[in-house]
Scaffold this active site. Structure first.
Site, short mmCIF file in Angstrom:
data_model
loop_
_atom_site.label_atom_id
_atom_site.label_comp_id
_atom_site.label_asym_id
_atom_site.label_seq_id
_atom_site.Cartn_x
_atom_site.Cartn_y
_atom_site.Cartn_z
N ASP A 58 -1.44 -1.29 -2.37
CA ASP A 58 -2.81 -1.17 -2.91
C ASP A 58 -2.80 -1.37 -4.43
OD1 ASP A 58 -3.82 -0.49 -0.36
OD2 ASP A 58 -5.24 0.93 -1.23
N LYS A 63 13.20 7.01 -4.28
CA LYS A 63 13.20 8.19 -5.16
C LYS A 63 14.55 8.87 -4.94
CE LYS A 63 11.10 10.96 -8.06
NZ LYS A 63 10.74 10.59 -9.43
N ASP A 112 8.27 5.98 -9.18
CA ASP A 112 7.35 6.27 -10.30
C ASP A 112 7.45 5.16 -11.35
OD1 ASP A 112 9.94 7.21 -10.68
OD2 ASP A 112 9.36 9.06 -11.70
N TYR A 148 5.25 9.07 7.65
CA TYR A 148 4.12 8.79 8.53
C TYR A 148 4.39 9.26 9.96
CZ TYR A 148 1.22 5.69 5.63
OH TYR A 148 0.37 5.17 4.69
N ASP A 201 2.94 1.64 1.15
CA ASP A 201 1.49 1.76 1.31
C ASP A 201 0.84 1.86 -0.07
OD1 ASP A 201 -1.03 2.24 2.60
OD2 ASP A 201 -0.79 4.36 2.12
#
Ligand code: IPM
Ligand code: MG
Length: 372
Positions: free
Chosen positions: A249, A189, A221, A142, A245
């Site tokens: 959601d 990751k 993942d 970000y 983020d």
């Protein structure tokens, strides 16, 4: 207690939902004898319209001189549909997080027992889900260097993390786990990204100072899949900015609606409270937005100032509205109740009820109380 709160309504449904949260703050103020001094300022698209800047200087100054920020939501389709726009509403929120040093974003995800059938997942999978995402909020992709080649055909966003950035949030995640089910899952990751390998090294080392907490690792993942297959396995999820983020959601769907999820963003000197949901432009001004995420963000704000009973009163009033079906259309398509009415009901209940004196929060959330 006297608390100075900067009220940043923002865009879309932001002003409507924070108006309900403010009603609840006022009910707490009157019922428990506190003084909450609320001052409004513009941010996001609303601030761009007024000043050309999504985070005007006056807004930032107000936040810095306040004890806490209550934030609505940010974003406007006008900018989403224009990839060439140089000034964007979201820059206001991102700069605010950075300027206030809000490195730790806390997003609790629990299922409300009475809303289980709203979830797209089976009841037997989600029953008992209770985890919290600790999302790093001021670093990573970000905030890394961005570039676009002159001919516009190549773009770069780099992801950088320092040991300090990882360790400051990791400590908070382990401390939270100590007071919960004592498990931290670092989501990364590390099989591909160098920054993830740094996270693993730093977090592994920090785990040694919290021997009572179990640390495990999961690739993003797999975590995205495990959240749907077995959400009950998680206690504290610790992760970097963008993975957090996305996972938050995804996690919101477990409970049936993102309209239920509050969050707290904490730094060394400042704290901001906001719903996880966005500005939901399609619903703006229609009195259909769910105010619960914003109202529960107020509960987190009260928690932050150690006003436990007050926070509990807010949570209980929210649970009552759910139990009685006084909810917005995202939770009941046949609902005849609007955002405002729900805010009136919940704040009215904070004033009228003394249930919070006899119930402990743990029982309330687990649905063992007489209210659910
Ligand atoms: C969130 C939002 C923000 C983010 C946007 C509005 C910039 O999605 O708080 O989750 O990506 O952090
Ligand atoms: Mg988001």
């Amino acid at each position: 207690m006297k608390i100075k709160i900067a009220l940043l309504n923002g865009d879309g449904i932001g002003p409507e939902v924070t108006a309900q949260a403010v009603k609840c703050l006022q009910a707490v103020e009157e019922t428990f004898g506190h003084e909450f001094i609320l001052t409004e300022a513009k941010v996001g698209a609303a601030a761009i319209e007024a000043t050309g800047d999504p985070l005007p200087k006056a807004t930032l100054a107000l936040c810095k001189e306040s004890d806490a920020v209550l934030f609505g939501s940010i974003g406007d389709p006008k900018y989403d549909n224009d990839p060439d726009a140089n000034v964007r509403p979201e820059q206001g929120l991102l700069r605010l997080r950075k300027e206030l040093g809000l490195f730790c974003n806390i997003r609790p995800i629990k299922v409300f027992p009475t809303l289980m059938e709203k979830s797209p997942l089976k009841k037997k999978i989600i029953a008992g889900t209770d985890f919290v995402i600790f999302r790093e909020l001021t670093g990573g992709i970000y905030f890394g260097e961005k570039s676009l080649s002159e001919d516009g055909t190549t773009a770069t966003d780099s992801c950088t993390y320092t040991e300090k950035e990882v360790s400051q949030i990791a400590h908070l995640a382990f401390k939270a786990a100590k007071g919960r089910r004592k498990k931290v899952t670092l989501v990364d990751k590390a099989n591909v990204l160098e920054s993830s390998r740094l996270w693993r090294r730093v977090v592994k080392k920090i785990a040694e100072s919290y021997p009572e907490v179990t640390l495990d690792f999961m690739f993003i993942d797999n975590a995205a899949m495990q959240l749907l297959i077995k959400p009950t396995q998680f206690d504290v999820i610790l992760t970097e900015n963008m993975f957090g983020d996305i996972l938050s959601d995804e996690g919101s769907a477990i409970g049936g609606s993102i309209g239920l999820l509050p969050s707290a963003s904490i730094g060394e000197n400042y704290a901001l409270f906001e719903p996880v949901h966005g500005s939901y432009p399609q619903a703006t001004g229609k009195d259909i937005a769910n105010p619960i995420a914003s109202i529960l963000s107020v509960a987190m704000l009260l928690d932050h100032f150690k006003l436990d009973e007050e926070s509990r009163a807010v949570v209980i009033a929210v649970l009552k509205s759910i139990k009685k079906g006084i909810v917005s259309p995202d939770l009941s398509t046949s609902s005849k109740y609007g955002t405002n009415h729900i805010g009136d009901f919940i704040s009215g209940n904070i004033r009228d009820s003394d249930d919070y004196l006899i119930l402990n929060k743990e029982n309330i959330w687990l649905g063992k109380s007489t209210i659910i």
